[in-house]
Design a protein around this motif. Structure first.
Motif, PDB file in Angstrom:
ATOM      1  N   GLY A 183     -30.109 -52.645 -86.600  1.00 25.72           N
ATOM      2  CA  GLY A 183     -31.422 -52.121 -86.977  1.00 25.72           C
ATOM      3  C   GLY A 183     -32.027 -52.870 -88.146  1.00 25.72           C
ATOM      4  O   GLY A 183     -32.885 -52.352 -88.853  1.00 25.72           O
ATOM      5  N   ILE A 184     -31.557 -54.115 -88.358  1.00 26.47           N
ATOM      6  CA  ILE A 184     -32.089 -54.906 -89.481  1.00 26.47           C
ATOM      7  C   ILE A 184     -32.976 -56.019 -88.917  1.00 26.47           C
ATOM      8  O   ILE A 184     -32.623 -56.673 -87.940  1.00 26.47           O
ATOM      9  CB  ILE A 184     -30.944 -55.504 -90.335  1.00 26.47           C
ATOM     10  CG1 ILE A 184     -30.029 -54.364 -90.837  1.00 26.47           C
ATOM     11  CG2 ILE A 184     -31.506 -56.280 -91.525  1.00 26.47           C
ATOM     12  CD1 ILE A 184     -28.799 -54.841 -91.560  1.00 26.47           C
ATOM     13  N   ALA A 222     -47.322 -57.133 -88.218  1.00 29.50           N
ATOM     14  CA  ALA A 222     -46.120 -57.244 -87.379  1.00 29.50           C
ATOM     15  C   ALA A 222     -45.805 -58.714 -87.086  1.00 29.50           C
ATOM     16  O   ALA A 222     -44.648 -59.083 -86.854  1.00 29.50           O
ATOM     17  CB  ALA A 222     -46.325 -56.472 -86.084  1.00 29.50           C
ATOM     18  N   SER A 223     -46.828 -59.566 -87.142  1.00 24.41           N
ATOM     19  CA  SER A 223     -46.604 -60.996 -86.868  1.00 24.41           C
ATOM     20  C   SER A 223     -45.782 -61.669 -87.962  1.00 24.41           C
ATOM     21  O   SER A 223     -45.362 -62.820 -87.819  1.00 24.41           O
ATOM     22  CB  SER A 223     -47.949 -61.718 -86.718  1.00 24.41           C
ATOM     23  OG  SER A 223     -48.681 -61.588 -87.921  1.00 24.41           O
ATOM     24  N   ALA A 224     -45.495 -60.949 -89.077  1.00 27.48           N
ATOM     25  CA  ALA A 224     -44.659 -61.531 -90.143  1.00 27.48           C
ATOM     26  C   ALA A 224     -43.179 -61.401 -89.818  1.00 27.48           C
ATOM     27  O   ALA A 224     -42.329 -61.923 -90.546  1.00 27.48           O
ATOM     28  CB  ALA A 224     -44.958 -60.843 -91.480  1.00 27.48           C
ATOM     29  N   MET A 225     -42.861 -60.689 -88.722  1.00 26.27           N
ATOM     30  CA  MET A 225     -41.443 -60.530 -88.362  1.00 26.27           C
ATOM     31  C   MET A 225     -40.923 -61.813 -87.711  1.00 26.27           C
ATOM     32  O   MET A 225     -41.595 -62.393 -86.856  1.00 26.27           O
ATOM     33  CB  MET A 225     -41.275 -59.349 -87.404  1.00 26.27           C
ATOM     34  CG  MET A 225     -39.825 -59.111 -87.024  1.00 26.27           C
ATOM     35  SD  MET A 225     -39.654 -57.709 -85.920  1.00 26.27           S
ATOM     36  CE  MET A 225     -39.848 -56.366 -87.056  1.00 26.27           C
ATOM     37  N   LEU A 226     -39.724 -62.246 -88.128  1.00 25.89           N
ATOM     38  CA  LEU A 226     -39.102 -63.420 -87.497  1.00 25.89           C
ATOM     39  C   LEU A 226     -38.218 -62.930 -86.348  1.00 25.89           C
ATOM     40  O   LEU A 226     -37.330 -62.100 -86.562  1.00 25.89           O
ATOM     41  CB  LEU A 226     -38.259 -64.185 -88.520  1.00 25.89           C
ATOM     42  CG  LEU A 226     -37.558 -65.437 -87.993  1.00 25.89           C
ATOM     43  CD1 LEU A 226     -38.566 -66.531 -87.650  1.00 25.89           C
ATOM     44  CD2 LEU A 226     -36.551 -65.976 -89.013  1.00 25.89           C
ATOM     45  N   GLY A 227     -38.440 -63.449 -85.159  1.00 23.48           N
ATOM     46  CA  GLY A 227     -37.694 -62.969 -84.001  1.00 23.48           C
ATOM     47  C   GLY A 227     -38.159 -61.566 -83.643  1.00 23.48           C
ATOM     48  O   GLY A 227     -39.311 -61.201 -83.890  1.00 23.48           O
ATOM     49  N   GLU A 228     -37.206 -60.785 -83.107  1.00 23.70           N
ATOM     50  CA  GLU A 228     -37.579 -59.434 -82.689  1.00 23.70           C
ATOM     51  C   GLU A 228     -36.968 -58.391 -83.603  1.00 23.70           C
ATOM     52  O   GLU A 228     -36.075 -58.703 -84.376  1.00 23.70           O
ATOM     53  CB  GLU A 228     -37.080 -59.217 -81.259  1.00 23.70           C
ATOM     54  CG  GLU A 228     -37.854 -60.060 -80.277  1.00 23.70           C
ATOM     55  CD  GLU A 228     -37.192 -60.123 -78.923  1.00 23.70           C
ATOM     56  OE1 GLU A 228     -36.299 -59.283 -78.664  1.00 23.70           O
ATOM     57  OE2 GLU A 228     -37.570 -61.008 -78.148  1.00 23.70           O
ATOM     58  N   GLU A 229     -37.432 -57.165 -83.457  1.00 21.88           N
ATOM     59  CA  GLU A 229     -36.842 -56.065 -84.232  1.00 21.88           C
ATOM     60  C   GLU A 229     -35.340 -56.035 -84.008  1.00 21.88           C
ATOM     61  O   GLU A 229     -34.881 -56.137 -82.857  1.00 21.88           O
ATOM     62  CB  GLU A 229     -37.452 -54.719 -83.802  1.00 21.88           C
ATOM     63  CG  GLU A 229     -38.482 -54.239 -84.776  1.00 21.88           C
ATOM     64  CD  GLU A 229     -38.799 -52.748 -84.643  1.00 21.88           C
ATOM     65  OE1 GLU A 229     -37.995 -51.984 -84.076  1.00 21.88           O
ATOM     66  OE2 GLU A 229     -39.879 -52.374 -85.129  1.00 21.88           O
ATOM     67  N   GLY A 230     -34.579 -55.911 -85.094  1.00 23.31           N
ATOM     68  CA  GLY A 230     -33.130 -55.757 -84.983  1.00 23.31           C
ATOM     69  C   GLY A 230     -32.376 -57.050 -84.748  1.00 23.31           C
ATOM     70  O   GLY A 230     -31.166 -57.048 -84.558  1.00 23.31           O
TER      71      GLY A 230
END
Ligand SMILES: Cc1cc2nc3c(=O)[nH]c(=O)nc-3n(C[C@H](O)[C@H](O)[C@H](O)COP(=O)(O)OP(=O)(O)OC[C@H]3O[C@@H](n4cnc5c(N)ncnc54)[C@H](O)[C@@H]3O)c2cc1C
Length: 378
Positions: A183-184, A222-230
């Motif tokens: 969940g990280i 949300a576009s600041a996330m690298l890869g996917e959730e988790g």
């Protein structure tokens, strides 16, 4: 194994040495070497800009991103020479070693276009927001939260021991989007985003090095996330395997050992006790060098570094400590302000077994994964 450098590798090392001779100020060794100081960060931008212009900042990166697809030996030779000189790239070694390559593998097109070119030009400083007050070795327990809110995430929590945070443009941040290890998530977070507060922590390795970073309702798209959730655990595992073998700190330890021996020789004090102790420290530096070369060789053959990388890292910590102990015992004056580089090395050796992961954790990995010793039943 029959190991020797080929002509191209020798010539590349000579080029890097010439560059250092031409671009480090004459008083470089006398300057304060706090790796995260404002002065060092400003210098590293100038220096890395010049390295980039000479094609020496990211030669191992793909041509598409400003490199020339050089093999892992080239980047290691470059890193050895930089570390032997006291790592004038400052915090930017992280961009070159693992942040840039990680974005190349996992970043969206927009993230790549935005962040990689400034790294390749040597113009940007990143920090690594992993550790928290209750989560260091046990990183999976981190509590900084990122809660989805429409098209954005709202980040709340605290990081600690964050190197370079005072001067960084962007943070490679780990935050929790769900319970558990899976969940990280990773966020690429501009440090000037509203709600981020950075406080410096006084540190043995110099002014400006480590910090607390607070996040109060920090809103990121949300576009600041690298890869996917988790996906953080998978991505970070790959990223850090690059870092573990990418830092030839033994090169600085070895050079500092020779400096200390030179001082003793000049003063006619290089007797049997000092000879034996310096020989042990020298052997440790050389053993570490060979451990690291073994890993680079694996990489050249397309193998992902395994538990041997932990052995190489632990050997480095030991070599640095042996050199530091030698200096304390035989040339203590050097640590009282007479020799800035020896002092800087000593300070780095003290924190070496903690920064970028505690040495004891490497020992656990060596025991279980390399030596395959049985785990104690819980
Ligand atoms: C100079 C410096 C720079 C740093 N820069 C950064 C940075 O830029 N970004 C970042 O996120 N973090 C950074 N850190 C933090 C660093 O990664 C952590 O300090 C490290 O991971 C240890 O975590 P901790 O401090 O919480 O100690 P703990 O994990 O609480 O460990 C305390 C002690 O217990 C031992 N221990 C813990 N667990 C085990 C175990 N399972 N088996 C055996 N022994 C164990 C450790 O070896 C250590 O001796 C930096 C630290 C330093 C000193």
């Amino acid at each position: 194994m029959n190991f020797d450098w080929d002509d191209q590798q020798r010539s590349f090392r000579a080029t890097v040495r010439d560059f250092l001779a031409a671009n480090l100020p004459a008083n470089w060794e006398e300057l304060a070497h706090g790796p995260g100081s404002e002065a060092q960060s400003a210098f590293s931008k100038k220096f890395c800009g010049a390295l980039a212009a000479a094609g020496l900042l990211v030669p191992h990166w793909p041509a598409r991103w400003g490199g020339r697809d050089a093999d892992p030996w080239t980047s290691f030779i470059l890193a050895e020479e930089m570390w032997a000189a006291g790592e004038p790239r400052g915090g930017q070694y992280m961009n070159v070693n693992w942040i840039g390559p990680t974005l190349m593998s996992f970043g969206s097109r927009e993230q790549q276009e935005r962040y990689i070119p400034p790294m390749a030009r040597g113009q940007t400083i990143w920090c690594q927001g992993f550790s928290e007050p209750e989560s260091g070795s046990d990183l999976a327990s981190l509590r900084t939260r990122a809660d989805r809110k429409g098209d954005n995430y709202l980040i709340n929590g605290q990081k600690i021991w964050t190197s370079y945070a005072g001067d960084a443009d962007t943070c490679f941040l780990l935050a929790r989007t769900a319970p558990g290890k899976g969940g990280i998530s990773i966020f690429l977070l501009p440090m000037d985003t509203r709600g981020i507060t950075v406080r410096q922590i006084p540190s043995i390795i110099g002014e400006g090095d480590i910090h607390e970073v607070f996040f109060d309702d920090v809103e990121v798209p949300a576009s600041a996330m690298l890869g996917e959730e988790g996906q953080a655990w998978t991505i970070v595992g790959k990223a850090l395997s690059l870092e573990r073998v990418g830092i030839p700190r033994f090169a600085l330890a070895s050079r500092m050992l020779h400096r200390a021996v030179d001082i003793l020789k000049r003063e006619g004090r290089y007797g049997p006790g000092a000879i034996e102790q310096s020989a042990r420290a020298h052997a440790a530096c050389e053993a570490t060098r060979l451990y690291s070369y073994n890993i680079i060789d694996q990489r050249c053959h397309g193998q992902v570094p395994g538990p041997e990388a932990s052995a190489a890292r632990f050997a480095t910590v030991q070599a640095e400590r042996l050199v530091a102990e030698f200096v304390v015992e035989h040339v203590p004056d050097a640590l009282a302000g007479n020799h800035a580089m020896l002092l800087a090395h000593h300070q780095r050796a003290i924190v070496a077994g903690i920064a970028s992961g505690a040495a004891e954790i490497q020992l656990n990995l060596i025991a279980t994964e390399l030596l395959e010793l049985p785990r104690e039943p819980r």
